[in-house]
Design a protein around this motif. Structure first.
Motif, PDB file in Angstrom:
ATOM      1  N   GLY A 191       0.809  -1.204   0.000  1.00 54.55           N
ATOM      2  CA  GLY A 191       0.000   0.000   0.000  1.00 54.55           C
ATOM      3  C   GLY A 191       0.841   1.251   0.000  1.00 54.55           C
ATOM      4  N   SER A 192       2.167   1.066   0.057  1.00 60.46           N
ATOM      5  CA  SER A 192       3.119   2.181   0.030  1.00 60.46           C
ATOM      6  C   SER A 192       4.098   1.952  -1.115  1.00 60.46           C
ATOM      7  CB  SER A 192       3.888   2.272   1.358  1.00 60.46           C
ATOM      8  OG  SER A 192       2.992   2.437   2.439  1.00 60.46           O
ATOM      9  N   PRO A 193       4.716   3.014  -1.627  1.00 64.06           N
ATOM     10  CA  PRO A 193       5.635   2.879  -2.761  1.00 64.06           C
ATOM     11  C   PRO A 193       6.765   1.896  -2.488  1.00 64.06           C
ATOM     12  CG  PRO A 193       5.101   5.176  -2.388  1.00 64.06           C
ATOM     13  CD  PRO A 193       4.531   4.423  -1.225  1.00 64.06           C
ATOM     14  N   ARG A 194       7.211   1.234  -3.533  1.00 61.11           N
ATOM     15  CA  ARG A 194       8.293   0.260  -3.463  1.00 61.11           C
ATOM     16  C   ARG A 194       9.553   0.885  -2.866  1.00 61.11           C
ATOM     17  NH1 ARG A 194       8.245  -4.248  -6.284  1.00 61.11           N
ATOM     18  NH2 ARG A 194       6.476  -3.403  -7.423  1.00 61.11           N
ATOM     19  N   GLY A 195      10.173   0.192  -1.917  1.00 61.35           N
ATOM     20  CA  GLY A 195      11.410   0.665  -1.316  1.00 61.35           C
ATOM     21  C   GLY A 195      11.227   1.581  -0.126  1.00 61.35           C
ATOM     22  N   SER A 196       9.995   1.959   0.180  1.00 56.03           N
ATOM     23  CA  SER A 196       9.756   2.858   1.306  1.00 56.03           C
ATOM     24  C   SER A 196       9.824   2.082   2.627  1.00 56.03           C
ATOM     25  CB  SER A 196       8.389   3.537   1.180  1.00 56.03           C
ATOM     26  OG  SER A 196       7.344   2.580   1.302  1.00 56.03           O
ATOM     27  N   VAL A 197      10.005   2.808   3.729  1.00 55.62           N
ATOM     28  CA  VAL A 197      10.058   2.182   5.048  1.00 55.62           C
ATOM     29  C   VAL A 197       8.740   1.480   5.359  1.00 55.62           C
ATOM     30  CG1 VAL A 197      10.255   2.621   7.525  1.00 55.62           C
ATOM     31  CG2 VAL A 197      11.760   3.819   5.918  1.00 55.62           C
ATOM     32  N   MET A 198       7.633   2.118   5.006  1.00 50.75           N
ATOM     33  CA  MET A 198       6.329   1.530   5.287  1.00 50.75           C
ATOM     34  C   MET A 198       6.119   0.237   4.503  1.00 50.75           C
ATOM     35  SD  MET A 198       3.838   1.959   7.278  1.00 50.75           S
ATOM     36  CE  MET A 198       2.607   0.695   7.489  1.00 50.75           C
ATOM     37  N   ALA A 199       6.623   0.198   3.278  1.00 53.98           N
ATOM     38  CA  ALA A 199       6.505  -1.023   2.474  1.00 53.98           C
ATOM     39  C   ALA A 199       7.264  -2.170   3.137  1.00 53.98           C
ATOM     40  CB  ALA A 199       7.027  -0.783   1.067  1.00 53.98           C
ATOM     41  N   THR A 200       8.436  -1.867   3.704  1.00 53.17           N
ATOM     42  CA  THR A 200       9.210  -2.891   4.414  1.00 53.17           C
ATOM     43  C   THR A 200       8.451  -3.400   5.625  1.00 53.17           C
ATOM     44  OG1 THR A 200      11.291  -1.877   3.690  1.00 53.17           O
ATOM     45  CG2 THR A 200      11.399  -3.379   5.568  1.00 53.17           C
ATOM     46  N   LEU A 201       7.827  -2.500   6.364  1.00 55.97           N
ATOM     47  CA  LEU A 201       7.046  -2.897   7.533  1.00 55.97           C
ATOM     48  C   LEU A 201       5.854  -3.763   7.131  1.00 55.97           C
ATOM     49  CD1 LEU A 201       7.001   0.403   9.655  1.00 55.97           C
ATOM     50  CD2 LEU A 201       8.209  -1.728  10.178  1.00 55.97           C
ATOM     51  N   GLU A 202       5.227  -3.433   6.018  1.00 59.06           N
ATOM     52  CA  GLU A 202       4.112  -4.235   5.532  1.00 59.06           C
ATOM     53  C   GLU A 202       4.542  -5.680   5.301  1.00 59.06           C
ATOM     54  OE1 GLU A 202       1.761  -2.722   2.255  1.00 59.06           O
ATOM     55  OE2 GLU A 202       2.365  -0.679   2.751  1.00 59.06           O
ATOM     56  N   SER A 203       5.738  -5.856   4.704  1.00 57.66           N
ATOM     57  CA  SER A 203       6.221  -7.202   4.408  1.00 57.66           C
ATOM     58  C   SER A 203       6.489  -7.995   5.675  1.00 57.66           C
ATOM     59  CB  SER A 203       7.503  -7.113   3.563  1.00 57.66           C
ATOM     60  OG  SER A 203       7.251  -6.498   2.316  1.00 57.66           O
ATOM     61  N   TYR A 204       7.185  -7.389   6.622  1.00 61.86           N
ATOM     62  CA  TYR A 204       7.565  -8.100   7.837  1.00 61.86           C
ATOM     63  C   TYR A 204       6.381  -8.354   8.758  1.00 61.86           C
ATOM     64  CZ  TYR A 204      12.599  -8.050   7.046  1.00 61.86           C
ATOM     65  OH  TYR A 204      13.852  -8.284   6.538  1.00 61.86           O
ATOM     66  N   LEU A 205       5.436  -7.438   8.809  1.00 62.03           N
ATOM     67  CA  LEU A 205       4.293  -7.561   9.717  1.00 62.03           C
ATOM     68  C   LEU A 205       3.079  -8.206   9.066  1.00 62.03           C
ATOM     69  CD1 LEU A 205       4.526  -4.077  11.493  1.00 62.03           C
ATOM     70  CD2 LEU A 205       5.447  -6.278  12.258  1.00 62.03           C
ATOM     71  N   GLY A 206       3.147  -8.419   7.749  1.00 58.88           N
ATOM     72  CA  GLY A 206       2.021  -9.032   7.053  1.00 58.88           C
ATOM     73  C   GLY A 206       0.770  -8.185   7.073  1.00 58.88           C
ATOM     74  N   LEU A 207       0.926  -6.875   6.927  1.00 57.37           N
ATOM     75  CA  LEU A 207      -0.222  -5.967   6.995  1.00 57.37           C
ATOM     76  C   LEU A 207      -1.097  -6.066   5.740  1.00 57.37           C
ATOM     77  CD1 LEU A 207       1.554  -2.792   8.440  1.00 57.37           C
ATOM     78  CD2 LEU A 207       0.406  -4.638   9.686  1.00 57.37           C
ATOM     79  N   SER A 208      -2.378  -5.858   5.932  1.00 59.90           N
ATOM     80  CA  SER A 208      -3.339  -5.928   4.817  1.00 59.90           C
ATOM     81  C   SER A 208      -3.537  -4.547   4.202  1.00 59.90           C
ATOM     82  CB  SER A 208      -4.679  -6.483   5.325  1.00 59.90           C
ATOM     83  OG  SER A 208      -4.520  -7.740   5.917  1.00 59.90           O
ATOM     84  N   ARG A 209      -2.545  -4.107   3.420  1.00 56.56           N
ATOM     85  CA  ARG A 209      -2.605  -2.767   2.847  1.00 56.56           C
ATOM     86  C   ARG A 209      -2.454  -2.761   1.326  1.00 56.56           C
ATOM     87  NH1 ARG A 209       0.773   1.046   3.724  1.00 56.56           N
ATOM     88  NH2 ARG A 209      -0.775   2.704   3.846  1.00 56.56           N
ATOM     89  N   SER A 210      -2.380  -3.913   0.710  1.00 57.17           N
ATOM     90  CA  SER A 210      -2.209  -3.941  -0.740  1.00 57.17           C
ATOM     91  C   SER A 210      -3.565  -3.977  -1.444  1.00 57.17           C
ATOM     92  CB  SER A 210      -1.333  -5.121  -1.157  1.00 57.17           C
ATOM     93  OG  SER A 210      -1.974  -6.340  -0.874  1.00 57.17           O
ATOM     94  N   SER A 211      -3.538  -3.920  -2.785  1.00 53.52           N
ATOM     95  CA  SER A 211      -4.794  -3.736  -3.512  1.00 53.52           C
ATOM     96  C   SER A 211      -4.686  -4.224  -4.950  1.00 53.52           C
ATOM     97  CB  SER A 211      -5.173  -2.246  -3.514  1.00 53.52           C
ATOM     98  OG  SER A 211      -4.174  -1.471  -4.178  1.00 53.52           O
ATOM     99  N   ILE A 212      -5.821  -4.211  -5.625  1.00 51.46           N
ATOM    100  CA  ILE A 212      -5.902  -4.486  -7.059  1.00 51.46           C
ATOM    101  C   ILE A 212      -6.435  -3.236  -7.753  1.00 51.46           C
ATOM    102  CG2 ILE A 212      -6.934  -5.896  -8.877  1.00 51.46           C
ATOM    103  CD1 ILE A 212      -5.005  -7.431  -7.108  1.00 51.46           C
TER     104      ILE A 212
END
Length: 299
Positions: A126-147
């Protein structure tokens, strides 16, 4: 992705380890494999493009008049993403037709072409590639992505709150949308409303593996390359010396509830970090995120 009629496979390839290093330039490419010849080798196709070419997800669109178009997710630079559409010639050569960029293209990964200039794209974060928030999404498994859907003129977010949406596929009748949620370890199914912008979540099939890209086989089943151990894959992403198991899963959509079976499973010595699988006539191609080779398996 495979052209079943022509019996060729188009392969998107980028040295991701080098591409992720902004100080190094090593562009990727599109390769062609003749699957009618068991001894064939992949051939890199010429791509004339202004700007850098780091292809990611791809999809081949077969038009009713016989024309073919290849849709490609491209990451030309930090914080920049686009979709490229190529016309495919009789010799399988690629000619750039159009470039698309729109606000809903947040962190594109895979693509599903619907018709000329109309396609779905998965935003794996849900955040731009390479951003800190994107890294947190990956490690925490957050539901922030979309189609996202591009309708030929503008983009629309049509499904949200997904756990690392990756592979995306549309049924032949265009009534069901399938999304592989990598950190959710599941395939999620959506039902269409009145048009392509309206989708309702139906259910999910838990496969207990990090499902990645989605490809159709000739029998209307979905294939995915998957990561059985996601933390091993994170280690592999940091160093090629760290192996990561590879798995190929086939999902039967005809049964209710949905069911799946494993076609290939390896600790990672043959291929680490499998991300895609495609099948033609009993021959299975398996690709990976970081490896410099792919597998060509005969059943």
């Amino acid at each position: 992705t495979i052209d079943f009629a022509q019996k060729v496979a188009f392969i998107s390839a980028t040295d991701r380890r080098v591409a992720d290093d902004s100080k190094t330039k090593a562009e990727g490419g599109i390769w062609l494999l003749d699957m009618g010849d068991s001894s064939s080798q992949p051939i890199q196709l010429s791509v004339e493009l202004k700007g850098e070419f780091y292809p990611h997800g791809i999809d081949l669109l077969q038009l009713e008049n016989g024309d073919r178009e290849l849709y490609v997710v491209n990451h030309p630079g930090p914080g920049r993403d686009e979709i490229l559409a190529f016309t495919v010639g009789a010799d399988h050569g690629l000619t750039l037709k159009a470039q698309y960029s729109f606000p809903e293209l947040i962190s594109p990964n895979d693509i599903e072409a619907v018709s000329r200039d109309v396609f779905f794209v998965s935003n794996d974060h849900g955040s731009p590639r390479g951003s800190v928030m994107a890294t947190l999404e990956s490690y925490l498994g957050l539901s922030r992505s979309s189609i996202a859907l591009f309708d030929g003129k503008r983009g629309h977010i049509v499904a949200e709150d997904l756990r690392m949406a990756n592979g995306v596929a549309l049924s032949k009748d265009q009534l069901t949308l399938y999304v592989a949620e990598t950190t959710g370890r599941r395939l999620t199914r959506f039902a269409r409303g009145e048009n392509l912008k309206e989708w309702r979540r139906i259910d999910s099939l838990f496969v207990d593996s990090g499902v990645d890209n989605l490809e159709w086989d000739q029998h209307g089943r979905l294939l995915t390359g998957a990561h059985p151990k996601l933390f091993d894959f994170l280690g592999h992403s940091k160093s090629a010396s760290n192996v990561s198991p590879s798995q190929v899963i086939r999902i039967d959509l005809e049964r209710e509830p949905l069911s799946f079976e494993t076609l290939y499973l390896n600790p990672g010595e043959e291929l680490s970090g499998s991300s895609v699988a495609a099948d033609l006539g009993g021959e299975l191609l398996v690709g990976a995120v970081y490896e410099p080779h792919f597998l060509r398996c005969r059943k």
